[in-house]
Enzyme design. Structure first.
Site, short mmCIF file in Angstrom:
data_model
loop_
_atom_site.label_atom_id
_atom_site.label_comp_id
_atom_site.label_asym_id
_atom_site.label_seq_id
_atom_site.Cartn_x
_atom_site.Cartn_y
_atom_site.Cartn_z
N TRP A 1 0.84 -1.23 0.03
CA TRP A 1 -0.14 -0.02 0.00
C TRP A 1 0.87 1.21 0.09
O TRP A 1 0.73 2.20 -0.93
CB TRP A 1 -0.69 -0.04 1.21
CG TRP A 1 -1.60 1.16 1.39
CD1 TRP A 1 -3.03 1.43 0.63
CD2 TRP A 1 -1.55 2.44 2.06
NE1 TRP A 1 -3.63 2.53 1.09
CE2 TRP A 1 -2.59 3.35 1.96
CE3 TRP A 1 -0.50 2.84 2.90
CZ2 TRP A 1 -2.76 4.47 2.57
CZ3 TRP A 1 -0.41 4.08 3.47
CH2 TRP A 1 -1.67 4.94 3.30
N ALA B 1 -6.13 -2.59 -1.46
CA ALA B 1 -6.40 -2.86 -0.07
C ALA B 1 -6.42 -1.49 0.70
O ALA B 1 -6.91 -1.48 1.78
CB ALA B 1 -5.10 -3.25 0.40
N ASP B 2 -6.72 -0.59 -0.11
CA ASP B 2 -7.10 0.88 0.49
C ASP B 2 -8.38 1.17 0.99
O ASP B 2 -9.60 0.64 0.32
CB ASP B 2 -6.61 2.03 -0.42
CG ASP B 2 -6.88 3.52 0.11
OD1 ASP B 2 -5.97 3.98 0.77
OD2 ASP B 2 -8.15 4.04 0.16
N ILE B 3 -8.68 1.29 2.16
CA ILE B 3 -10.00 1.25 2.93
C ILE B 3 -10.83 2.21 2.26
O ILE B 3 -12.10 2.07 2.01
CB ILE B 3 -9.94 1.45 4.40
CG1 ILE B 3 -9.30 0.48 5.14
CG2 ILE B 3 -11.55 1.71 4.86
CD1 ILE B 3 -9.80 -1.01 5.03
#
Length: 282
Positions: free
Chosen positions: A214, A233-235
């Site tokens: 990330w 994977a970034d919220i």
């Protein structure tokens, strides 16, 4: 200087305003940019004097090196028409209409970008910016009302207690100091990354403590300006996709892989416009 439109500088100021370290004047439509030129700090003020369709800028500090740096930071040579056309037949068509002319503006220095990405890991955006601001204002320096990140030599000489006092975790303090030490020791040359492929950058940086995929993806997008990265994977991106597709849960990584196929080779712009769709700007 004039550039090809569309280019929405007010949208740029919206995004920059999320970071309290940025010195922005909405009425003047300007931002002050801290730069290191030949090892000397200076501040260049960029002011928009044109429109989205006919963008034009005034720079108060002009020489070739400054203009070259600002052109890279603000991505003045990137054709947004080409990008916009690509997304008109995709699921992101409406986002690209709503945020037309939003460019992929970079952090003001790749070193800043790397440190900020590490500080921001696993924190909500508000506290991440607060922590970064504390770090910069405590150990950095100020020129003309604009703060510069503390240089690697300064950070390399800090100890974990110094950062713990700002509410860094012990591990994150180790990572930030370790990055600075790697630069000072010559083990990490950020300028050399410009000449390397995305994969080569990933393989080199992933070896550093505290640097995961990330973090490298964020550096590739906002430090180096690479156009085809999507940090799945970034919220924030997951929440934006949940909103876009009206899901009752965040999408899985497999689902994201399916969504993003139509967005290549401009995945970084897909990421940017999805982030824009959930950002609360002033």
């Amino acid at each position: 200087m004039r550039i090809l439109g569309p280019y929405n500088f007010d949208s740029v100021l919206d995004r920059l305003s999320l970071d309290p370290l940025h010195v922005i004047d909405r009425n003047k439509r300007s931002v002050k940019v801290p730069l290191i030129i030949k090892d000397q700090p200076l501040v260049a003020e960029v002011t928009a004097i044109g429109t989205t369709d006919e963008p034009e800028f005034r720079v108060d500090e002009e020489n070739n090196e400054i203009i070259e740096k600002l052109t890279h930071i603000f991505q003045w040579k990137q054709s947004l028409t080409e990008v916009d056309d690509h997304f008109q037949m995709t699921d992101l068509q409406q986002l690209f209409k709503e945020h037309r002319g939003t460019p992929l503006v970079l952090d003001f220095d790749p070193y800043n970008c790397l440190l900020k990405s590490i500080i921001h890991q696993q924190l909500n955006l508000s506290f991440a910016h607060t922590l970064t601001e504390r770090f910069v204002k405590t150990f950095g320096f100020e020129v003309g009302g604009v703060y510069f990140y503390p240089q690697p030599e300064t950070v390399a000489n800090l100890n974990i207690v110094d950062l713990r006092e700002l509410q860094f975790s012990g591990r994150k303090a180790e990572y930030v100091i370790g990055i600075a030490q790697a630069i000072v020791d010559g083990k990490l040359d950020l300028q050399s990354l410009y000449d390397k492929s995305d994969e080569e950058v990933m393989n080199e940086l992933i070896k550093l403590r505290g640097v995961g995929p990330w973090t490298v993806q964020n550096l590739l997008i906002f430090g180096l300006g690479r156009p085809n990265l999507f940090p799945a994977a970034d919220i924030g991106l997951q929440n934006a996709l949940k909103k876009l597709y009206e899901l009752d849960r965040k999408p899985t990584l497999d689902e994201i892989d399916v969504y993003k196929k139509d967005w290549e080779p401009y995945l970084s712009f897909a990421s940017l416009y999805l982030w824009r769709s959930i950002e609360e700007v002033g």
